[in-house]
Scaffold this motif. Structure first.
Motif, PDB file in Angstrom:
ATOM      1  N   ARG A 224       0.940  -1.191  -0.036  1.00  0.00           N
ATOM      2  CA  ARG A 224      -0.145   0.048  -0.006  1.00  0.00           C
ATOM      3  C   ARG A 224       0.691   1.199  -0.146  1.00  0.00           C
ATOM      4  O   ARG A 224       0.523   2.296  -0.746  1.00  0.00           O
ATOM      5  N   ILE A 225       1.910   1.222   0.703  1.00  0.00           N
ATOM      6  CA  ILE A 225       2.785   2.625   0.940  1.00  0.00           C
ATOM      7  C   ILE A 225       3.511   2.748  -0.637  1.00  0.00           C
ATOM      8  O   ILE A 225       3.536   3.692  -0.999  1.00  0.00           O
ATOM      9  N   ARG A 227       2.200   1.855  -3.585  1.00  0.00           N
ATOM     10  CA  ARG A 227       1.172   2.226  -4.518  1.00  0.00           C
ATOM     11  C   ARG A 227       1.042   3.728  -4.073  1.00  0.00           C
ATOM     12  O   ARG A 227       0.691   4.563  -5.061  1.00  0.00           O
ATOM     13  N   LEU A 228       0.906   4.180  -2.679  1.00  0.00           N
ATOM     14  CA  LEU A 228       0.983   5.461  -2.427  1.00  0.00           C
ATOM     15  C   LEU A 228       1.959   6.356  -2.857  1.00  0.00           C
ATOM     16  O   LEU A 228       1.686   7.469  -3.507  1.00  0.00           O
ATOM     17  N   LEU A 229       3.201   5.777  -2.771  1.00  0.00           N
ATOM     18  CA  LEU A 229       4.372   6.720  -3.232  1.00  0.00           C
ATOM     19  C   LEU A 229       4.162   6.721  -4.844  1.00  0.00           C
ATOM     20  O   LEU A 229       4.578   7.849  -5.443  1.00  0.00           O
ATOM     21  N   ASP A 230       3.802   5.653  -5.489  1.00  0.00           N
ATOM     22  CA  ASP A 230       3.820   5.938  -6.912  1.00  0.00           C
ATOM     23  C   ASP A 230       2.672   7.067  -7.305  1.00  0.00           C
ATOM     24  O   ASP A 230       2.841   7.624  -8.089  1.00  0.00           O
ATOM     25  N   ASN A 231       1.575   6.733  -6.697  1.00  0.00           N
ATOM     26  CA  ASN A 231       0.509   7.908  -6.795  1.00  0.00           C
ATOM     27  C   ASN A 231       1.161   9.416  -6.805  1.00  0.00           C
ATOM     28  O   ASN A 231       0.677  10.071  -7.269  1.00  0.00           O
ATOM     29  N   GLU A 232       1.859   9.485  -5.585  1.00  0.00           N
ATOM     30  CA  GLU A 232       2.381  10.739  -5.126  1.00  0.00           C
ATOM     31  C   GLU A 232       3.330  11.167  -6.146  1.00  0.00           C
ATOM     32  O   GLU A 232       3.227  12.436  -6.526  1.00  0.00           O
ATOM     33  N   ASP A 294      -7.349  12.596  -0.518  1.00  0.00           N
ATOM     34  CA  ASP A 294      -6.356  11.437  -0.778  1.00  0.00           C
ATOM     35  C   ASP A 294      -6.473  10.549   0.332  1.00  0.00           C
ATOM     36  O   ASP A 294      -6.949  10.927   1.410  1.00  0.00           O
ATOM     37  N   PRO A 295      -6.181   9.163  -0.055  1.00  0.00           N
ATOM     38  CA  PRO A 295      -6.482   8.185   0.939  1.00  0.00           C
ATOM     39  C   PRO A 295      -5.867   8.485   2.412  1.00  0.00           C
ATOM     40  O   PRO A 295      -4.786   9.053   2.436  1.00  0.00           O
ATOM     41  N   GLY A 296      -6.434   8.219   3.323  1.00  0.00           N
ATOM     42  CA  GLY A 296      -6.178   8.625   4.603  1.00  0.00           C
ATOM     43  C   GLY A 296      -7.160   9.682   5.126  1.00  0.00           C
ATOM     44  O   GLY A 296      -7.322   9.879   6.505  1.00  0.00           O
ATOM     45  N   ARG A 425     -13.668  10.921  -5.413  1.00  0.00           N
ATOM     46  CA  ARG A 425     -13.068  10.592  -4.064  1.00  0.00           C
ATOM     47  C   ARG A 425     -14.166  10.921  -3.027  1.00  0.00           C
ATOM     48  O   ARG A 425     -14.250  10.504  -2.012  1.00  0.00           O
TER      49      ARG A 425
END
Length: 456
Positions: A224-225, A227-232, A294-296, A425
């Motif tokens: 998940r991290i 994917r989050l870094l890639d999205n960021e 965003d997620p979170g 979202r």
């Protein structure tokens, strides 16, 4: 970079496991000792009862001397002395014919057979039996202390190995528990050496079944991290690209205004700077909104009526619709029988959703076109619909249209390509279903947001 402060351990898992194992082992051993004591006591009772009975019958077989005679007590098993009395039945009543020293002049027991009672300041076991002719009665007794002493001796024989073996057991368990916790230490070492942006899972080798859930949870977290870094990274790259274009246009128009004298060219350049500034401000606003969603992010949902929000948003965007001669219609007729229309929502987020949908519809429909906004109830669900009669979105491109920085008509679009992704979202935070379809007249775009039933 500041060093990472390691948390202070609350307790040692190894020490806790050791103490638990030692406590369980000691409890089991003590329970065994208690059971052995009770069993030894029962066996001692059987042995000494048999000895009392045998002593009584031997005394019955002995013809006592006439008169009152006192003799030494009879030696018993394991050194326990047996007191006895022999009574003779006469016409005048029972007469004590023979007794051991310390047995006294009164009957030891009034019960036929075995009896246990306090006598002479202690617990005693007595046995009484009559001869076959019914003329003589023998009463024998023995202190209960000898029975307890034998049972305690048997228990102590088991307790001694426990006292001596517990330190050895503790040392063996300490080593065994340490070896059992090696996989956790190995995982901690891997995590300590792991690069912060590594997407590789930990579970590359065999792990104990008890540790497998932890490894799986960590691998899921790392995925998940990643994917989050890639999205960021993608979001940052896209945002930089989207900001570069309007900034370059602003710079160009400003240079034109500087070079131009007083006149129409300078005025047009300054107007273009103002328009570019507005577009840039809108882009920054949408970027900040999307980052906030965003997620979170968590939405605090409360029961509310969305119709006042719809009226507010349509009133704010009415001038933009009039500037393009777009007919903006709001339909709020589809409410409950009592006139209410309630859903679980967040007012600020729903305002963002409505604004993006209505603003997109006004921007992308044709000049002189129509935009319809409606709120209605479908069973237990509330349905928001925003439709226009513009060019619409082809069916094969609708899923892509929900992505960030997606503009399907760049030659005509003035937006940033973030509106529908923001809407999606917000819908996710409300547990609502978002769908894109064809407008009410067979052309254009219709966006449906179906909110879940209000919880009872």
């Amino acid at each position: 970079m500041a060093a990472v402060q390691r948390p202070t351990p609350a307790y040692s898992l190894r020490r806790r496991l050791l103490l638990l194992l030692l406590a369980v082992s000691a409890l089991i051993w003590l329970a065994t000792i208690a059971a052995a004591f009770l069993r030894a006591h029962d066996l001692a009772d059987d042995i000494f009862d048999a000895h009392l009975q045998q002593t009584a019958r031997l005394l019955l077989a002995t013809e006592p001397t006439s008169g009152h005679v006192e003799v030494r007590p009879t030696p018993g098993a394991a050194g326990g002395e047996v007191l006895f009395q022999i009574w003779r039945r006469t016409p005048q009543g029972p007469v004590l014919a023979l007794h051991s020293a310390g047995a006294g002049q009164t009957p030891l027991t009034a019960v036929e057979g075995f009896a246990e009672t306090r006598w002479n300041g202690g617990e005693w076991r007595f046995y009484s039996e009559w001869s076959r002719d019914g003329l003589r009665q023998v009463q024998v007794g023995q202190s209960h202390d000898i029975r307890y002493a034998l049972a305690q001796e048997a228990a102590m024989r088991l307790l001694a190995p426990l006292i001596l073996g517990l330190p050895l057991l503790a040392a063996a368990l300490w080593v065994a528990v340490g070896r059992g916790l090696v996989p956790l230490a190995r995982i901690a070492e891997q995590l300590d050496r792991r690069p912060p942006d590594s997407p590789q899972p930990l579970g590359s080798g065999p792990v104990p079944a008890e540790v497998a859930p932890l490894v799986q949870a960590l691998d899921g977290l790392f995925a998940r991290i990643a994917r989050l870094l890639d999205n960021e990274r993608q979001f940052t790259a896209n945002a930089a690209h989207e900001l570069r274009t309007p900034l370059a246009a602003l710079k160009t128009q400003a240079q034109v205004a500087l070079r131009a004298g007083e006149g129409e060219v300078r005025q047009r350049a300054l107007l273009n700077v103002l328009e570019g500034t507005e577009r840039l401000a809108r882009l920054v606003e949408q970027l900040l909104t999307l980052a906030r969603l965003d997620p979170g992010a968590n939405a605090s949902l409360q029961p509310l009526d969305p119709r006042p929000l719809a009226r507010e948003v349509c009133a704010v965007l009415a001038p933009a619709a009039q500037s393009r001669q777009v007919d903006l219609a709001l339909d709020l007729a589809g409410s409950d029988g009592d006139g209410s229309l309630t859903l679980a929502g967040n007012g600020d987020l729903l305002r963002i959703l409505l604004r993006n949908l209505v603003d997109n519809a006004i921007r992308y429909t044709r000049e002189g076109g129509h935009v319809w906004v409606s709120l209605a109830r479908d069973g237990e669900r509330v349905v928001l619909a925003v439709a226009d009669d513009g060019p619409g979105i082809p069916a094969e491109a609708r899923e892509r249209a929900l992505g960030r920085f997606t503009r399907l008509a760049p030659a005509r679009a003035e937006g940033s390509g973030l509106g529908l992704s923001i809407v999606q979202r917000v819908a996710e935070l409300h547990g609502a279903a978002l769908s894109l379809g064809v407008g009410p007249e067979g052309n254009g775009l219709r966006v449906l947001v179906v909110f879940p039933p209000l919880a009872a």
